[in-house]
Motif scaffolding. Structure first.
Motif, PDB file in Angstrom:
ATOM      1  N   THR A  87       2.486   9.146  -7.321  1.00 16.34           N
ATOM      2  CA  THR A  87       1.483  10.146  -6.979  1.00 16.34           C
ATOM      3  C   THR A  87       0.774  10.720  -8.197  1.00 16.34           C
ATOM      4  OG1 THR A  87       3.207  11.827  -7.005  1.00 16.34           O
ATOM      5  CG2 THR A  87       2.691  10.821  -4.874  1.00 16.34           C
ATOM      6  N   ASN A  89      -1.805  11.278 -11.358  1.00 14.38           N
ATOM      7  CA  ASN A  89      -3.264  11.215 -11.406  1.00 14.38           C
ATOM      8  C   ASN A  89      -3.740   9.792 -11.685  1.00 14.38           C
ATOM      9  OD1 ASN A  89      -5.924  11.283 -12.848  1.00 14.38           O
ATOM     10  ND2 ASN A  89      -5.773  13.449 -12.301  1.00 14.38           N
ATOM     11  N   PRO A  90      -4.599   9.239 -10.848  1.00 17.48           N
ATOM     12  CA  PRO A  90      -5.048   7.848 -11.034  1.00 17.48           C
ATOM     13  C   PRO A  90      -5.743   7.629 -12.376  1.00 17.48           C
ATOM     14  CG  PRO A  90      -5.623   8.636  -8.843  1.00 17.48           C
ATOM     15  CD  PRO A  90      -5.146   9.821  -9.610  1.00 17.48           C
ATOM     16  N   ILE A  93      -3.230   7.379 -15.114  1.00 13.25           N
ATOM     17  CA  ILE A  93      -2.574   6.069 -15.107  1.00 13.25           C
ATOM     18  C   ILE A  93      -3.487   5.012 -15.719  1.00 13.25           C
ATOM     19  CG2 ILE A  93      -1.597   4.265 -13.644  1.00 13.25           C
ATOM     20  CD1 ILE A  93       0.121   6.712 -13.799  1.00 13.25           C
ATOM     21  N   ARG A  94      -4.785   5.068 -15.384  1.00 16.10           N
ATOM     22  CA  ARG A  94      -5.742   4.104 -15.942  1.00 16.10           C
ATOM     23  C   ARG A  94      -5.851   4.255 -17.458  1.00 16.10           C
ATOM     24  NH1 ARG A  94     -11.192   4.971 -14.096  1.00 16.10           N
ATOM     25  NH2 ARG A  94     -11.672   3.005 -15.150  1.00 16.10           N
TER      26      ARG A  94
END
Length: 436
Positions: A87, A89-90, A93-94
């Protein structure tokens, strides 16, 4: 700072039999050391991050303990804020994938097993690098596995002892953590201001990091190689093997006067700008005149030099430069000369303690030095033993038709005084010599 890791394996966590067991909290390591106050390194792999410690104005800078590498609390992975979970933060992660160049695929136990390293040793390495405990979250990459292999391989090959490998991990982790924090706080924050209305900071961050990352990486390696070459050159020029570790150096502290009172008057942003200006100016002056900046402590800098004349020039330049800056408080400097022990880029010993004490008793805008430093300046012809002897030498030279000796500095003995923990010392006031 020296940390004896020789027997620490006995207190380290043992490899868990399975992932569930690995969720249990691991004891955190502590260490005693120098006055350096490293910032809390951010990370998302085990084990510990340092706590901050406050320092009172006027306290002895050289004897303040360094914050421990990890707290006393036991932390499981679901309590750690930067635990890697699905869950997260996208964009975070990127960005992590962009910077690390690999996907998350291992738990700590899996990474240690894949690297062929015991969980005990892996935890010690991660803890030394300042990485936070994540329990058994799947957050590690192939790069983490490779790093473990490399460190363990150096130990297996006999190139490093296990305690030394832990020290390598610790010194690298602390140094790069501070660098990364500075780059994000001061550098990227300013560059990621949205260039046009409607854009968010996060939309700008990813392409900016993508462009900067390879350039910053190359620059980091270049600077590191340059510094390594300089440090190696100083070591190999040492007189003997013992001097490579315990060396005779000139050590100086430069301290802003009344800094604690100043913090109550200035806004946070103004205070930050003042500290940055002080540290930047000090670092530039120390480097330009051939010294080495050991560390900065906000309102204070610690520097070293191999030559007494260089150290004296740095100290007086610092006083003169700050005195011409109306935004800066008064400055005081203390210098001592003698044997010091160097560890992880820091310096320790009685000489360092004495320099700190001299700084605390120095009047504003002055430089106090110890007797050994004064003797070294006299021995090298940088300062006369007294003005009377200087006058005699000048008269003798003129009588013989020779050039009189030229001195850059003047020394004035001060009253002897007891110094806590060091006995009675006789400070000398250092100044520029304006006469021939």
């Amino acid at each position: 700072m020296t940390v004896d890791d020789t027997n620490s394996g006995a207190d380290d966590p043992q490899p868990p039999p399975d992932a569930a067991a690995a969720d249990q909290p691991t004891p955190q390591e502590s260490q005693d050391g120098s006055a350096d106050r490293p910032r809390d390194p951010a990370g998302d792999v085990p084990d510990a991050s340092p706590d901050a410690s406050e320092r009172a104005e006027g306290a002895d800078r050289s004897e303040r303990p360094e914050p421990p590498a990890g707290g006393d609390q036991h932390t499981t992975h679901h309590l750690v804020e930067h635990t890697a979970e699905p869950t997260d933060n996208p964009l975070a992660i990127r960005l992590e994938h962009l910077i690390l160049g690999a996907e998350r695929q291992y738990t700590p136990f899996q990474a240690a097993r894949t690297a062929g390293v015991s969980m005990d040793l892996a935890s010690r390495f991660w803890r030394a690098m300042g990485f936070a405990d994540i329990g058994q979250a799947k957050a590690l990459t192939e790069a983490d596995v490779l790093a473990l292999r490399r460190l363990a391989g150096l130990v297996e090959a006999g190139l490093l002892s296990e305690p030394m490998a832990v020290q390598v991990a610790r010194s690298t982790g602390q140094t790069t953590a501070r660098l990364a924090e500075w780059q994000i706080d001061s550098f990227l924050e300013g560059l990621t201001e949205p260039p046009e209305p409607g854009m968010t900071r996060t939309e700008v961050t990813y392409p900016l990091v993508e462009l900067l990352l390879p350039e910053l990486e190359e620059f980091l390696v270049y600077v590191w190689r340059r510094q390594l070459a300089a440090a190696t050159g100083r070591v190999v020029q040492a007189g003997d093997d013992e001097e490579m570790v315990d060396r005779r150096l000139c050590v100086g502290f430069a301290d802003l006067v009344g800094f604690t009172r100043l913090t109550r008057r200035l806004e946070e942003e103004e205070l930050g700008e003042l500290v940055e200006a002080f540290e930047t100016t000090s670092a530039d002056l120390v480097a330009a005149h051939g010294g080495r900046l050991i560390k900065t402590l906000g309102d204070e800098v610690l520097f070293a030099a191999d030559d007494a004349g260089i150290a004296a020039e740095i100290a007086l330049r610092l006083i003169e430069t700050m005195a011409h800056d109306e935004t800066m408080p008064a400055l005081r400097v203390g210098i001592a000369f003698g044997t010091v022990t160097t560890r992880m880029g820091d310096v320790f010993g009685t000489t360092v303690n004495l320099a700190s004490r001299l700084t605390s008793i120095a009047p504003r805008d002055t430089v106090l030095v110890d007797g050994a430093f004064a003797e070294e300046l006299i021995r090298t012809g940088e300062a006369p033993a007294s003005e009377a002897l200087a006058a005699e030498a000048k008269a003798g030279a003129e009588k013989e038709g020779a050039a009189p000796p030229s001195y850059r500095f003047a020394l004035q003995p001060m009253w002897q005084r007891p110094v806590r923990g060091l006995g009675v010392v006789e400070p000398w006031l250092l100044s520029r010599r304006t006469t021939g």
